[in-house]
Design a protein around this motif. Structure first.
Motif, mmCIF file in Angstrom:
data_model
loop_
_atom_site.group_PDB
_atom_site.id
_atom_site.type_symbol
_atom_site.label_atom_id
_atom_site.label_comp_id
_atom_site.label_asym_id
_atom_site.label_seq_id
_atom_site.Cartn_x
_atom_site.Cartn_y
_atom_site.Cartn_z
ATOM 1 N N VAL A 252 33.472 22.509 43.009
ATOM 2 C CA VAL A 252 32.296 22.111 42.232
ATOM 3 C C VAL A 252 32.758 21.160 41.144
ATOM 4 O O VAL A 252 33.685 21.478 40.384
ATOM 5 C CB VAL A 252 31.598 23.340 41.616
ATOM 6 N N ARG A 253 32.115 20.001 41.081
ATOM 7 C CA ARG A 253 32.482 18.998 40.069
ATOM 8 C C ARG A 253 31.228 18.482 39.366
ATOM 9 O O ARG A 253 30.176 18.362 39.983
ATOM 10 C CB ARG A 253 33.220 17.825 40.710
ATOM 11 N N PRO A 254 31.353 18.166 38.073
ATOM 12 C CA PRO A 254 30.205 17.646 37.328
ATOM 13 C C PRO A 254 29.901 16.201 37.686
ATOM 14 O O PRO A 254 30.801 15.422 38.032
ATOM 15 C CB PRO A 254 30.647 17.762 35.869
ATOM 16 N N ILE A 255 28.625 15.850 37.592
ATOM 17 C CA ILE A 255 28.174 14.464 37.758
ATOM 18 C C ILE A 255 27.389 14.117 36.493
ATOM 19 O O ILE A 255 26.260 14.557 36.314
ATOM 20 C CB ILE A 255 27.275 14.293 38.989
ATOM 21 N N GLY A 256 27.973 13.366 35.607
ATOM 22 C CA GLY A 256 27.287 13.030 34.364
ATOM 23 C C GLY A 256 27.456 14.115 33.313
ATOM 24 O O GLY A 256 28.203 15.075 33.480
ATOM 25 N N GLU A 257 26.739 13.954 32.208
ATOM 26 C CA GLU A 257 26.875 14.818 31.046
ATOM 27 C C GLU A 257 25.709 15.795 30.921
ATOM 28 O O GLU A 257 24.641 15.588 31.507
ATOM 29 C CB GLU A 257 26.950 13.965 29.775
ATOM 30 N N MET A 258 25.918 16.842 30.143
ATOM 31 C CA MET A 258 24.839 17.765 29.828
ATOM 32 C C MET A 258 23.811 17.063 28.953
ATOM 33 O O MET A 258 24.163 16.250 28.097
ATOM 34 C CB MET A 258 25.406 18.974 29.082
ATOM 35 N N ARG A 259 22.541 17.360 29.169
ATOM 36 C CA ARG A 259 21.492 16.794 28.330
ATOM 37 C C ARG A 259 20.359 17.810 28.194
ATOM 38 O O ARG A 259 20.344 18.828 28.866
ATOM 39 C CB ARG A 259 20.970 15.479 28.918
ATOM 40 N N ARG A 260 19.411 17.500 27.319
ATOM 41 C CA ARG A 260 18.288 18.392 27.061
ATOM 42 C C ARG A 260 17.014 17.705 27.519
ATOM 43 O O ARG A 260 16.771 16.542 27.166
ATOM 44 C CB ARG A 260 18.226 18.720 25.576
ATOM 45 N N VAL A 261 16.196 18.421 28.289
ATOM 46 C CA VAL A 261 14.953 17.855 28.802
ATOM 47 C C VAL A 261 13.835 18.873 28.618
ATOM 48 O O VAL A 261 14.100 20.078 28.486
ATOM 49 C CB VAL A 261 15.078 17.483 30.304
ATOM 50 N N PRO A 262 12.575 18.437 28.621
ATOM 51 C CA PRO A 262 11.477 19.401 28.588
ATOM 52 C C PRO A 262 11.574 20.335 29.789
ATOM 53 O O PRO A 262 11.852 19.894 30.911
ATOM 54 C CB PRO A 262 10.230 18.508 28.668
ATOM 55 N N SER A 263 11.355 21.617 29.567
ATOM 56 C CA SER A 263 11.506 22.589 30.656
ATOM 57 C C SER A 263 10.598 22.284 31.831
ATOM 58 O O SER A 263 10.968 22.520 32.990
ATOM 59 C CB SER A 263 11.219 23.999 30.125
ATOM 60 N N GLY A 264 9.432 21.741 31.549
ATOM 61 C CA GLY A 264 8.513 21.410 32.628
ATOM 62 C C GLY A 264 8.951 20.240 33.484
ATOM 63 O O GLY A 264 8.372 19.991 34.553
#
Length: 220
Positions: free
Chosen positions: A137-149
């Protein structure tokens, strides 16, 4: 190499003991609504059931969040409390990665994409995209915050499956996922034991209001 892994980014903590990439034992522990702290007893049980003791542990891996402040502090304290006196390395791994690594199965051949999501409060979610291929398992891009919907739409926009405790596919982060993340951990290397802290996510509402009123960071 015996690895002790633990995660407490949500109210469901988990522990795993691995020999190399082979999972020996896994345990879970409730992190809320209990009269006693249950994660350390789960660590003790997992080690005993694996046939090893703390003296055999060559490295510790701790879920780095984002997640619950109190639960993350407990896991971090346990991880450091084991690593520091024994002078063994401590590795940090995204709890979003453990959502995928802890639940994914081999399934059809070829890479598959997942958008892991964890609650960020205030109708938002932390998300990060991962690829699972050939047992890694490898990450693609960075963590971010989005509206839950918007989580499902964000996942569909890149051909990924939305997974997480509050998603249609209710995957919880689990320490056993370290087995699929070993290569990533080796690339990143261990943390600085004295300085490392997990990702707590957004500050508490009371702190946010205090800083807004006073125009400066709340002193510690």
């Amino acid at each position: 190499m015996i690895t002790l892994a633990l995660d407490a980014s949500t109210y469901r903590g988990s522990v795993a003991v691995l020999d190399g990439e082979r999972l020996l034992v896994e345990r879970t522990a409730a992190m809320r609504g209990k009269d006693a702290e249950l994660l350390m007893p789960a660590v003790d049980r997992a080690l005993r059931d694996s046939g090893y003791d703390l003296g055999a542990v060559a490295r510790v891996v701790c879920g780095a969040g984002p997640g619950s402040f109190t639960s993350l502090r407990i896991a971090t304290s346990i991880a450091k409390g084991i690593a520091v006196p024994r002078s063994i390395p401590l590795f940090a791994v995204s709890s979003l990665a453990l959502v995928v690594g802890g639940n994914v199965s081999d399934g059809p051949r070829g890479a598959r994409r997942y958008l892991a999501a964890l609650d960020a409060l205030r109708a938002e979610s932390y998300v990060a995209e991962f690829e699972h291929d050939a047992g890694l398992v490898r990450p693609i891009g960075e963590m971010r915050r989005v509206p839950s919907g918007d989580v499902i739409a964000v996942a569909e926009s890149s051909g990924a499956r939305a997974v997480g405790p509050d998603q249609r596919e209710q995957w919880h982060p689990h320490a056993r996922g370290v087995a699929l993340l070993m290569a990533l951990l080796e690339e990143v290397g261990p943390v600085n034991l004295a300085a490392w802290e997990p990702i707590y996510g957004r500050m508490a509402e009371a702190q946010a209001k205090w800083e807004a009123v006073h125009g400066r960071v709340l002193p510690r």
